[in-house]
Scaffold this motif. Structure first.
Motif, PDB file in Angstrom:
ATOM      1  N   UNK A 246       0.830  -1.214   0.000  1.00 38.03           N
ATOM      2  CA  UNK A 246       0.000   0.000   0.000  1.00 38.03           C
ATOM      3  C   UNK A 246       0.862   1.260   0.000  1.00 38.03           C
ATOM      4  N   UNK A 247       1.913   1.269   0.799  1.00 43.06           N
ATOM      5  CA  UNK A 247       2.770   2.443   0.883  1.00 43.06           C
ATOM      6  C   UNK A 247       3.621   2.597  -0.377  1.00 43.06           C
ATOM      7  N   UNK A 248       4.029   1.479  -0.971  1.00 42.16           N
ATOM      8  CA  UNK A 248       4.747   1.548  -2.244  1.00 42.16           C
ATOM      9  C   UNK A 248       3.841   2.123  -3.332  1.00 42.16           C
TER      10      UNK A 248
ATOM     11  N   UNK B 281      12.474  -1.007   9.846  1.00 40.40           N
ATOM     12  CA  UNK B 281      12.427  -2.299   9.150  1.00 40.40           C
ATOM     13  C   UNK B 281      11.295  -2.340   8.138  1.00 40.40           C
ATOM     14  N   UNK B 282      10.126  -1.843   8.526  1.00 39.74           N
ATOM     15  CA  UNK B 282       8.987  -1.822   7.611  1.00 39.74           C
ATOM     16  C   UNK B 282       9.258  -0.896   6.429  1.00 39.74           C
ATOM     17  N   UNK B 283       9.939   0.217   6.694  1.00 41.93           N
ATOM     18  CA  UNK B 283      10.256   1.167   5.628  1.00 41.93           C
ATOM     19  C   UNK B 283      11.166   0.528   4.584  1.00 41.93           C
ATOM     20  N   UNK B 284      12.146  -0.268   5.036  1.00 43.02           N
ATOM     21  CA  UNK B 284      13.011  -0.962   4.079  1.00 43.02           C
ATOM     22  C   UNK B 284      12.214  -1.975   3.257  1.00 43.02           C
ATOM     23  N   UNK B 285      11.205  -2.574   3.849  1.00 36.61           N
ATOM     24  CA  UNK B 285      10.361  -3.507   3.092  1.00 36.61           C
ATOM     25  C   UNK B 285       9.577  -2.775   2.006  1.00 36.61           C
ATOM     26  N   UNK B 286       9.143  -1.557   2.301  1.00 32.89           N
ATOM     27  CA  UNK B 286       8.471  -0.738   1.280  1.00 32.89           C
ATOM     28  C   UNK B 286       9.435  -0.469   0.128  1.00 32.89           C
TER      29      UNK B 286
ATOM     30  N   UNK C  96      11.580  -1.478  -5.496  1.00 38.54           N
ATOM     31  CA  UNK C  96      12.707  -1.914  -6.323  1.00 38.54           C
ATOM     32  C   UNK C  96      12.360  -3.206  -7.054  1.00 38.54           C
ATOM     33  N   UNK C  97      11.681  -4.114  -6.367  1.00 41.45           N
ATOM     34  CA  UNK C  97      11.258  -5.358  -7.008  1.00 41.45           C
ATOM     35  C   UNK C  97      10.370  -5.108  -8.211  1.00 41.45           C
ATOM     36  N   UNK C  98       9.477  -4.138  -8.097  1.00 36.37           N
ATOM     37  CA  UNK C  98       8.595  -3.798  -9.219  1.00 36.37           C
ATOM     38  C   UNK C  98       9.393  -3.238 -10.393  1.00 36.37           C
ATOM     39  N   UNK C  99      10.366  -2.390 -10.092  1.00 35.93           N
ATOM     40  CA  UNK C  99      11.166  -1.774 -11.161  1.00 35.93           C
ATOM     41  C   UNK C  99      12.010  -2.825 -11.878  1.00 35.93           C
ATOM     42  N   UNK C 100      12.552  -3.774 -11.109  1.00 39.79           N
ATOM     43  CA  UNK C 100      13.334  -4.850 -11.722  1.00 39.79           C
ATOM     44  C   UNK C 100      12.436  -5.701 -12.619  1.00 39.79           C
ATOM     45  N   UNK C 101      11.240  -5.975 -12.143  1.00 39.13           N
ATOM     46  CA  UNK C 101      10.293  -6.771 -12.931  1.00 39.13           C
ATOM     47  C   UNK C 101       9.938  -6.053 -14.230  1.00 39.13           C
ATOM     48  N   UNK C 102       9.961  -4.713 -14.179  1.00 36.23           N
ATOM     49  CA  UNK C 102       9.636  -3.914 -15.366  1.00 36.23           C
ATOM     50  C   UNK C 102      10.836  -3.739 -16.297  1.00 36.23           C
ATOM     51  N   UNK C 103      12.000  -4.291 -15.894  1.00 35.13           N
ATOM     52  CA  UNK C 103      13.150  -4.265 -16.784  1.00 35.13           C
ATOM     53  C   UNK C 103      14.366  -3.516 -16.290  1.00 35.13           C
ATOM     54  N   UNK C 104      14.245  -2.852 -15.152  1.00 32.88           N
ATOM     55  CA  UNK C 104      15.398  -2.120 -14.615  1.00 32.88           C
ATOM     56  C   UNK C 104      16.425  -3.098 -14.041  1.00 32.88           C
ATOM     57  N   UNK C 105      17.656  -2.619 -13.967  1.00 30.60           N
ATOM     58  CA  UNK C 105      18.749  -3.453 -13.437  1.00 30.60           C
ATOM     59  C   UNK C 105      19.442  -2.709 -12.301  1.00 30.60           C
ATOM     60  N   UNK C 106      19.738  -3.414 -11.215  1.00 29.97           N
ATOM     61  CA  UNK C 106      20.452  -2.801 -10.089  1.00 29.97           C
ATOM     62  C   UNK C 106      21.909  -2.593 -10.476  1.00 29.97           C
ATOM     63  N   UNK C 107      22.398  -1.349 -10.330  1.00 28.13           N
ATOM     64  CA  UNK C 107      23.793  -1.035 -10.650  1.00 28.13           C
ATOM     65  C   UNK C 107      24.624  -0.784  -9.400  1.00 28.13           C
TER      66      UNK C 107
END
Length: 258
Positions: free
Chosen positions: A4-6, A32-37, A42-53
């Motif tokens: 929800x917060x994301x 801790x909850x904030x890091x989960x958000x 980030x998980x959504x962006x990776x799924x959309x094609x982004x790559x962690x640099x």
């Protein structure tokens, strides 16, 4: 709650307008909850094609920690779509309320895995360092942030610019590297490597150990922005920023309307 917060933060990216602080929606939001958000986003962006640099470290200066009432830094993820070429331009359509910081960037040649990483481990794992500009940005309206807000918002990450002259880490004294930040040719700030927890390598060690809590390691080839060497400076269309770092060279960026 993390989803929800994301979603709430994603709305700011879609509309180009800042949103209400998460800590007003969820007053009991923990670190801790904030890091989960953050990880949901980030998980959504990776799924959309982004790559962690790589990663960025924030709140490394005592002044910023005191401002937010915290006693530790925070971190965010760097993605390939955040990279701006040295000397390049940034359209204000890509940002909401940007500020610019000068930093030392580490590029790793070996993996770093917590929980017992120290500064010497960081030096041994570093391929080279570069001067960097971080364009911090906030999806929260008017930067009305508390620590959980900025953590959830990927540590208020925006974009980043790297210099082009790799420097071997054993050829410089990290703590003594001087920095001057210019805006439109006017000196805005000065700083030194020691401004980041006494030594930027200490910041990277902290990051490796913090990431261990989430089952994440720092990978070879990743870029680590080790923390601002002075205060962030507001950016407007037409502004040109340049940082000059002793032994490391210059790095610059310009903001444009379109």
């Amino acid at each position: 709650m993390a989803t929800k917060l994301a979603d709430h933060l994603a709305k700011a990216e879609k509309t180009g307008k800042g949103v209400q602080p998460l800590t007003e929606l969820e007053p009991e939001l923990t670190i801790e909850q904030a890091y989960q958000v953050q990880l949901v986003t980030i998980g959504r962006k990776i799924k959309a094609g982004a790559r962690v640099t790589g990663k960025k470290i924030g709140l490394t200066s005592l002044a910023m920690q005191q401002l937010l009432g915290v006693d530790q830094p925070d971190y965010g993820h760097l993605l390939d779509d955040m990279v701006v070429k040295n000397g390049g331009q940034v359209s204000f359509k890509r940002v909401l309320q940007p500020k610019v910081e000068a930093e030392i960037a580490f590029v790793l040649k070996k993996e770093l895995t917590g929980p017992r990483v120290n500064a010497m481990d960081v030096l041994l794992a570093t391929d080279y360092i570069l001067p960097a500009l971080e364009i911090v940005d906030s999806r929260v309206s008017n930067w009305q942030i508390k620590l959980p807000d900025t953590i959830a918002d990927n540590a208020s990450s925006g974009l980043y610019v790297l210099g082009e002259k790799p420097v071997k880490i054993d050829s410089v004294d990290l703590a003594q590297i001087g920095m001057v930040l210019y805006k439109n040719g006017e000196m805005m700030d000065t700083g030194v490597g020691a401004a980041a927890l006494g030594n930027p390598a200490v910041c990277v060690a902290w990051l490796a150990n913090k990431l261990y809590e989430f089952g994440i390691s720092l990978k070879a080839g990743e870029v680590i922005l080790s923390g601002a060497l002075s205060a962030a400076v507001d950016a407007e269309p037409g502004d040109r920023f340049e940082a000059r770092l002793a032994h490391l060279g210059n790095v610059s960026v310009r903001f444009v309307h379109e």
